[in-house]
Every structure is written in structure tokens, then in C-alpha cells.
Design a protein around this motif. Structure first.
Motif, PDB file in Angstrom:
ATOM      1  N   LEU A  79      18.768   8.247  23.084  1.00 16.32           N
ATOM      2  CA  LEU A  79      17.415   8.506  22.612  1.00 16.32           C
ATOM      3  C   LEU A  79      16.438   7.504  23.206  1.00 16.32           C
ATOM      4  N   LEU A  80      15.370   8.028  23.770  1.00 15.72           N
ATOM      5  CA  LEU A  80      14.287   7.205  24.314  1.00 15.72           C
ATOM      6  C   LEU A  80      12.962   7.768  23.827  1.00 15.72           C
TER       7      LEU A  80
ATOM      8  N   SER B 210      16.506   1.322  23.359  1.00 19.05           N
ATOM      9  CA  SER B 210      17.039   2.676  23.292  1.00 19.05           C
ATOM     10  C   SER B 210      17.946   2.778  22.068  1.00 19.05           C
ATOM     11  N   ALA B 211      18.428   3.968  21.804  1.00 17.13           N
ATOM     12  CA  ALA B 211      19.399   4.205  20.736  1.00 17.13           C
ATOM     13  C   ALA B 211      20.367   5.284  21.208  1.00 17.13           C
ATOM     14  N   TYR B 212      21.607   5.185  20.764  1.00 21.56           N
ATOM     15  CA  TYR B 212      22.660   6.080  21.226  1.00 21.56           C
ATOM     16  C   TYR B 212      23.259   6.830  20.046  1.00 21.56           C
ATOM     17  N   VAL B 213      23.515   8.122  20.257  1.00 22.06           N
ATOM     18  CA  VAL B 213      24.152   8.955  19.244  1.00 22.06           C
ATOM     19  C   VAL B 213      25.580   9.262  19.674  1.00 22.06           C
ATOM     20  N   PHE B 214      26.507   9.076  18.747  1.00 21.80           N
ATOM     21  CA  PHE B 214      27.919   9.389  18.984  1.00 21.80           C
ATOM     22  C   PHE B 214      28.374  10.393  17.927  1.00 21.80           C
TER      23      PHE B 214
ATOM     24  N   THR C 124       7.480  -1.559  28.050  1.00 25.92           N
ATOM     25  CA  THR C 124       8.057  -2.898  28.080  1.00 25.92           C
ATOM     26  C   THR C 124       7.854  -3.619  26.749  1.00 25.92           C
ATOM     27  N   TYR C 125       8.907  -4.251  26.271  1.00 26.37           N
ATOM     28  CA  TYR C 125       8.913  -5.095  25.070  1.00 26.37           C
ATOM     29  C   TYR C 125       8.628  -4.332  23.771  1.00 26.37           C
ATOM     30  N   ASP C 126       8.823  -3.025  23.741  1.00 23.89           N
ATOM     31  CA  ASP C 126       8.682  -2.276  22.484  1.00 23.89           C
ATOM     32  C   ASP C 126       9.828  -2.571  21.513  1.00 23.89           C
ATOM     33  N   GLU C 127      11.003  -2.884  22.051  1.00 21.13           N
ATOM     34  CA  GLU C 127      12.225  -3.102  21.257  1.00 21.13           C
ATOM     35  C   GLU C 127      12.547  -1.897  20.372  1.00 21.13           C
ATOM     36  N   PHE C 128      12.388  -0.717  20.955  1.00 20.27           N
ATOM     37  CA  PHE C 128      12.841   0.523  20.340  1.00 20.27           C
ATOM     38  C   PHE C 128      14.346   0.404  20.117  1.00 20.27           C
ATOM     39  N   GLY C 129      14.801   0.698  18.893  1.00 18.21           N
ATOM     40  CA  GLY C 129      16.203   0.508  18.556  1.00 18.21           C
ATOM     41  C   GLY C 129      16.445  -0.755  17.764  1.00 18.21           C
ATOM     42  N   GLY C 130      15.377  -1.492  17.474  1.00 15.74           N
ATOM     43  CA  GLY C 130      15.520  -2.692  16.657  1.00 15.74           C
ATOM     44  C   GLY C 130      15.995  -2.371  15.256  1.00 15.74           C
ATOM     45  N   SER C 131      15.765  -1.147  14.802  1.00 16.55           N
ATOM     46  CA  SER C 131      16.283  -0.659  13.527  1.00 16.55           C
ATOM     47  C   SER C 131      16.562   0.824  13.687  1.00 16.55           C
ATOM     48  N   VAL C 132      17.586   1.315  12.989  1.00 14.65           N
ATOM     49  CA  VAL C 132      17.945   2.736  13.076  1.00 14.65           C
ATOM     50  C   VAL C 132      18.415   3.225  11.719  1.00 14.65           C
ATOM     51  N   SER C 133      18.236   4.529  11.499  1.00 12.43           N
ATOM     52  CA  SER C 133      18.767   5.179  10.308  1.00 12.43           C
ATOM     53  C   SER C 133      19.047   6.639  10.634  1.00 12.43           C
ATOM     54  N   LEU C 134      20.080   7.168   9.984  1.00 12.60           N
ATOM     55  CA  LEU C 134      20.547   8.516  10.286  1.00 12.60           C
ATOM     56  C   LEU C 134      20.756   9.265   8.982  1.00 12.60           C
TER      57      LEU C 134
END
Length: 724
Positions: A465-466, A448-452, A472-482
Motif C-alpha cells: 500500500l502506497l 509504505s504498508a504491506y498486506v499479507f 518525502t518524510y511522510d512516514e506513511f506506515g508509522g501506524s496501522v490498523s486493520l
């Protein structure tokens, strides 16, 4: 079909013009429309032209294709092409290719003399059943080969031999093989790389990967494909591009890991080397660009660097400020971590601050990820344990003058053990994005990824964010950019194109709400590519890394650039309009598609939609999913009809009016667009329909698909009805 794809880009950088001539005062264009029209005008600048006076003057049949974006020009002679640099590099080198033969290895036969046909930004060398084609656009020069059938074999001795294409190569540049026979680089006499011919991949009609190699033999370039068990058509896809610079540390040495982290801001680059110095003390290097030349400006070192600090494992750059993570630093215990801020004055860099977590502890890995935006720094600590063992956290620091203080500690509202929150971070103004690749909302390690968001000096969680199809095992959130109100999140283990092939997701913010806007995938991604292992976003352009892609050899890696279609003043569909006539089962040959026209050779159907208002006429027709690089015709009819036509169904009939004259050409991703937002005439001005009349007209796309599933050689999109 055999299609090869190359991009040629010259070393010279195209210069922006100083303004258009004869500018005059006028009413401002609607928001976004000016940019779209400028883009359309730029596209027209890629069209092929003939030198003045060439026609009827007894001159050779030569067409020229200027490429202002890439700073080059391609000349199309009677039999082949020559690519030349433009601008300051004009005359410094040339690169010519001419198809001379094809066949089985050891039995390559000469090709017949071609007929050269030019249309817009496209050129074709037609040789009966073999068509060699080129498309000149902002990417460079795309080359393709369409082969209607496998080459004839001279007998049993040739049976089982691979397919081979031979191209005459004329250049003063020196070729050097790379990537286990799947890449070449071309350098000048001083050894400076001018261009690459790389990224070779091949697959058959069933999308099965085929072994392919390329080599230079004397003055010939040869492409060889193992097509023994292949189902035709085949696709062969090398890529040729220009290298502007290769950055190397001035004192580089073995096991420095220079390039483990990188960041770019304007004409300045920052590169981490966490293995530099004694036993992973680490360093970071600053490079600056002048024109197209890059030079090392500084080497950054921690003032108190020590063994195993891994300074440089993460880096971020914003203007004249650099942020460097040292996840192994031990000020708060073994591997508690730290981050260092450096500031530039003129050409000198000095350490401004050392950042430490106020509650740092051993094995927190503070500094595993860093991001910088102006006077704000964001530092991840993926093994912090406030929400359980290795649950993770991220820290915000703010600068006042030259002093940095901790402003906030960010935690996931639902954080849990082993989430690795903080493994990736990104900062844009008053918004922070933090990845948690092992969160399990969609299954174990789905991510997952979180916005603050910041208000004053207070930070609150705005969204989690989902992905819509997380697993399972997608590892969404392994990299992020804004970037502003847009977030890009990598899921490198997603299995869209096979295990660990990877993907990336785009999210957009409206007010305080975030919604998924797109899912990005490599068009020809494969198992274990790890597409999405790294991501970066700037404005509306996304860059996605695939560090285990194999185009230049095993795990050689690649990166993909994505951009949205041009903006339009009227983004919604026309009132009273609707798509219809989707391809029902079973289709003409078991090629139905319930969401578009009938499936084509790419495995999907072409979808036609419209955007814009009808009064005044701002209607634009957009197509996705058609066969790439093919001619297409948009047409209008009075009535809805339904009967088989080629590999699809005709949906518009009676009083047919052709809209696109000459035909449009679909892009490499199978998309096309027509309408005023793309610099085209209005549909009403072409067809005579009267905006505001209340009359309903039907629209459809006919397009070439030489190797479609039913064998007709063409297909159609769904229909689209618009009430004017």
C-alpha cells in the motif's frame, strides 16, 4: 462572524431500546438500507420539541432537545440553555449557559433580549447582528456564535483590547482550569469529573490561528480572543464533553509511563506501563467495565521480567487473551525482545506463553509492536536485518489449545536497509498489515504498508500500500490498523496542514486487490500536530490520534473519530446523470473552483452529486464542501441556465420546485444529504417528476454563507442533471 463550538454530553449512558413497538412481518429491506433508515429515525429523535400543552397555555417559551445518544436533555429557555442528565443520573447535576455580553476586554456590554427560533434539531437566539445557535445531534450539543462585525469600541482606551464573550454559568459543578487556560473540567462535590469544556482554538478568515483563552470568574465563563490583527469573521472553537472514566494504576508511581500503549476489547481495557517496577521492567493493567464504572481487574507481569525489558511497551487484547510486548528483553541477545500471552479464566489472568523469534538476535526489538486476533498473534521486529540493517520483519504465532508456535516470518518482498518494516502491525482474521515507515518508494522516509494473507498455515504478500500523494518524510506506515477488508494507515509527518501536521489513509480490498478509498485529515489541523501518529479501525469507524495537538496546551494531544456516510442500497450515480456548471475562472470575485460550485468562506466550492436509481425512484442528493452549520435549499428546474447569483452561479432554472421544506442544515463538515436512503421522501413525490419518463431535470443547492468571499451572504453548488 464569531462562531464557537461546544459539545455537551451527559455522564449517563443512553440505553438501547428493547425493540420497536408493533413490529410486523415484512419483506426484507435491500442490503444497507435498513441501517440507513434506522440512522435517519435516530436523527429525527434529536429534533426540538415543546412540552404538550405549552402552546397557548401561558407557559414559558421553552423548547426541549432530547439526546438519546448522549443520555441528556437540553432545555432552551427564553434567554439561554440548561443541560440535564437523563436516565439513571437524572437530577444529579445541571449545567446552564446564558450569553450575557460581548465586547472588548474590560468593556463587555450586555446583549439585547433574543428571539428564540427552533427548526428541526436546530435552535437560534437572534439578537440583531448577533446570532447564537445550537445543533443537537449524536455528537451532543453544538453551540455557535455568528457576529457580523467586530464589537464596537467605547473609545481609545478600549483599542487593542482582545475580544471577549461573557456567559452566565449556573451549575453546582466545580470548575478547574486546565491546559494553560484553554480548558476547564467540571467535577461534582466528590471530585469526580462530569464534563470537560476544552479544546479551545480560534482562527480568522484567513485561517490564521489566534491566541484564545477561557476562564471562570465567579459565576461567569469568559472566552477571550486576541483579534488585533485578525480578518473577520473569526471562529472560536471550544469543546465540552463527558468523561466516562479516568483509568489509573492502583499502585502507579512516577515514571511508570502508564498509558504508553492501550487496547480495548468489549468491556475490557489493557494499559501498558513499560517504566513500572525497577528500571523499566514494566507491567500492564487490565480494567473491566460494569455499566459506566471501570475497575482494575489485574496487573500483568512477566514471569521472568528484568531491568530494561520494557514489558508493556506494546499491548493487544482479544476477548480473554492479552498480548504484551517486551522489546528490551534479552533472551536472544541484548534488546532482542519478546512477547507474552496471558489468558483470563473468570476474573483471573495467568501467563500462557512467552513468544520468541526462532531466529532472534540482539537489537531486533521483537515486540516493538503486537497485534492479536483470536488464536493468532502478530509481533513486529523493526530492527531485524534479513533485508539489510534495520530492514525489519514480523512474526506470526498460532495457538493450538494452550500452546503457541511460530507459524511464519513475514518479510517485505522489496525490503531494504532502514525500512523499519514491523514498526507497526495489525491483524484481522487471516490478514496481516505491517507498516514500514522509512521505506522510500515515494522519497526518503515516505513510507509504505504491506498486506499479507493466510491460506491454511501459509502467508503470502497480497499487496503493498502506497498513498496516492506520498512524499518525502511522510512516514506513511508509522501506524496501522486493520478491520476485515479495510485498512487504515497513518502518515504523521504528512504536511497537508503544515509541517508534521499529519494524515491517515483508508484502503479497501476487493477480492485480492487493494485501493485507496479516502484520505483523512483534521479539519483544523496545524503544524506539528502529528495527526496519524496512532490509528485504530473498528468496522466502518476510524480513530486517529494527534498526540502533539495543542488544544489543551502545548503537545496536549487529541483524537479524531471518522465515520462514513450512511450506506445506501444504490450507491452508484443514476443512469444518464451528470454534474455540470462548475465555477469557471475567475468566478464572481476570483473564487472559481473547476471541480464544484464557486468557492465559499471555507476556501472550497460546494459539490452536488447524486446516487441511486431513477426507476424506481431511489435518487439521493449529496453535498460536500458547503459552509458548515448553515441553512440550505435543494431545488429542481427544467432548464440549464447560467448567470451570477450571489457568490456563485445559477445553473438550474424555469419552473423551479423547492425540494427541501423546511431547509436542510449542513453538518459541521459542510456536508448534507437528502433522499430515501436518509429517511426523506422521494424526489419524484415532492416535485411531480415521473420516473421512467425520459425527462431531464436540473438540480442545485442554494446555501447561506454569511461571510463568503463576494459578500452576498449566500452561494450555490454546481448543477446536476438527472434523466428520469
Amino acid at each position: 462572524m464569531l462562531r464557537s463550538f461546544i459539545i455537551l454530553a451527559a455522564a449517563a449512558v443512553a440505553q438501547a431500546s428493547g425493540g420497536s413497538p408493533a413490529q410486523r412481518a415484512s419483506e426484507p429491506l435491500p442490503p444497507g438500507l435498513e441501517q440507513a433508515l434506522r440512522g435517519a429515525l435516530l436523527e429525527q429523535s434529536f429534533d426540538l420539541v415543546r412540552p404538550p400543552g405549552a402552546e397557548g397555555a401561558g407557559l414559558p417559551a421553552e423548547w426541549r432537545a432530547p439526546n438519546p445518544r448522549r443520555g441528556m436533555e437540553t432545555r432552551f429557555g427564553a434567554r439561554g440553555i440548561t443541560v440535564l442528565p437523563a436516565g439513571a443520573a437524572q437530577g444529579s447535576w445541571s449545567f446552564a449557559l446564558t450569553l450575557s455580553g460581548y465586547g472588548r476586554s474590560g468593556e463587555v456590554r450586555p446583549v439585547r433580549e433574543p428571539e428564540l427560533v427552533a427548526l428541526g434539531n436546530r435552535a437560534e437566539y437572534r439578537r440583531g447582528s448577533l446570532v447564537e445557535w445550537y445543533v443537537n445531534d449524536a455528537r451532543g450539543l453544538e453551540q455557535g456564535f455568528t457576529l457580523l462585525e467586530p464589537p464596537e469600541s467605547g473609545g481609545a482606551s478600549a483599542a487593542g483590547r482582545p475580544l471577549e464573550l461573557a456567559l452566565e454559568l449556573a451549575t453546582e459543578l466545580l470548575a478547574e482550569p486546565m491546559g494553560e487556560g484553554r480548558a476547564l473540567r467540571f467535577a461534582d462535590a466528590e471530585g469526580h469529573t462530569v464534563l470537560h469544556y476544552a479544546g479551545l482554538a480560534a482562527w480568522d478568515a484567513n485561517d490564521r490561528a489566534l491566541a484564545a483563552t477561557l476562564r471562570v470568574e465567579g459565576r461567569e465563563l469568559r472566552i477571550q480572543v486576541d483579534d488585533g490583527a485578525a480578518v473577520y469573521p473569526l471562529t472560536v472553537d471550544p469543546l465540552c464533553w463527558v468523561e466516562e472514566a479516568k483509568l489509573l494504576a492502583g499502585d502507579g508511581a512516577a515514571y511508570d509511563y502508564f498509558g504508553i500503549s492501550v487496547s480495548l476489547s468489549g468491556d475490557t481495557a489493557l494499559v501498558g506501563a513499560y517504566g513500572d517496577n525497577v528500571s523499566y521492567t514494566g507491567s500492564a493493567y487490565v480494567f473491566v467495565r460494569s455499566g459506566t464504572s471501570w475497575t482494575q481487574q489485574a496487573k500483568l507481569l512477566a514471569s521472568d521480567g528484568a531491568t530494561d525489558d520494557m514489558f508493556g511497551a506494546s499491548v493487544s487484547l482479544s476477548g480473554d487473551t492479552a498480548l504484551v510486548g517486551a522489546r528490551g528483553d534479552d533472551d536472544n541477545g541484548s534488546a532482542s525482545g519478546s512477547a507474552y500471552v496471558f489468558a483470563r479464566n473468570g476474573t483471573s489472568w495467568t501467563q500462557e506463553a512467552k513468544l520468541l523469534a526462532s531466529d532472534g538476535a540482539a537489537q531486533d526489538y521483537f515486540g516493538i509492536s503486537v497485534s492479536l486476533s483470536g488464536d493468532t498473534a502478530l509481533v513486529g521486529a523493526r530492527f531485524d536485518d534479513d533485508n539489510g540493517n534495520k530492514s525489519g520483519s514480523a512474526y506470526v504465532f498460532a495457538r493450538r489449545g494452550t500452546s503457541w508456535t511460530q507459524e511464519a516470518k513475514l518479510l517485505a518482498g522489496d525490503g531494504a536497509a532502514n525500512d523499519w518494516f514491523g514498526d507497526s502491525v495489525s491483524l484481522s482474521g487471516d490478514t496481516a498489515l505491517v507498516g514500514a515507515r522509512f521505506d522510500d518508494d515515494n522519497g526518503s522516509a515516505s513510507g509504505s504498508a504491506y498486506v499479507f494473507a493466510r491460506n491454511g498455515t501459509s502467508w503470502t504478500q497480497e499487496a503493498k500500500l502506497l498513498p496516492s500523494d506520498g512524499a518525502t518524510y511522510d512516514e506513511f506506515g508509522g501506524s496501522v490498523s486493520l478491520s476485515g477488508d479495510t485498512a487504515l494507515v497513518g502518515a504523521p509527518l504528512d504536511a497537508n496542514n503544515g509541517s508534521y501536521s499529519g494524515s491517515a489513509y483508508v484502503f479497501a480490498r476487493s477480492g485480492t486487490s487493494w485501493a485507496q478509498a479516502a484520505k483523512l485529515r483534521a479539519r483544523y489541523g496545524a503544524t506539528y500536530d502529528w495527526f496519524g501518529g496512532s490509528v485504530s479501525l473498528s468496522g466502518d469507524t476510524a480513530l486517529v490520534g494527534a498526540h502533539a495537538d495543542d488544544d489543551n496546551g502545548s503537545d496536549s494531544g487529541s483524537a479524531y473519530v471518522f465515520a462514513p456516510p450512511p450506506p445506501c442500497a444504490c450507491a452508484g450515480p443514476p443512469p444518464g446523470s451528470a454534474a455540470y456548471c462548475f465555477c469557471p475562472p475567475p468566478g464572481p470575485c476570483m473564487n472559481s473552483d473547476p471541480d464544484a460550485g464557486c468557492r465559499n468562506s471555507t476556501g472550497v466550492g460546494a459539490l452536488l452529486v447524486a446516487q441511486g436509481s431513477t426507476l424506481p425512484d431511489e435518487v439521493n442528493l449529496l453535498v460536500a464542501g458547503a459552509s458548515p452549520g448553515q441553512f440550505g435549499i435543494l431545488f429542481q428546474g427544467d432548464d440549464a441556465v447560467f448567470f451570477q447569483f450571489g457568490d456563485g452561479f445559477r445553473c438550474a432554472g424555469t419552473n423551479i420546485v423547492r425540494i427541501t421544506v423546511p431547509p436542510l442544515v449542513t453538518g459541521p463538515d459542510g456536508t448534507a444529504a437528502f433522499g430515501p436512503c436518509f429517511g426523506d421522501p422521494t424526489i419524484s413525490s415532492i416535485t411531480g417528476v415521473v420516473p421512467g419518463s425520459g425527462v431531464t431535470k436540473r438540480y442545485q443547492l442554494w446555501y447561506r454563507d454569511p461571510f463568503g468571499p463576494c459578500g452576498a451572504g449566500f452561494n450555490l453548488s454546481n448543477g446536476y442533471a438527472i434523466t428520469w
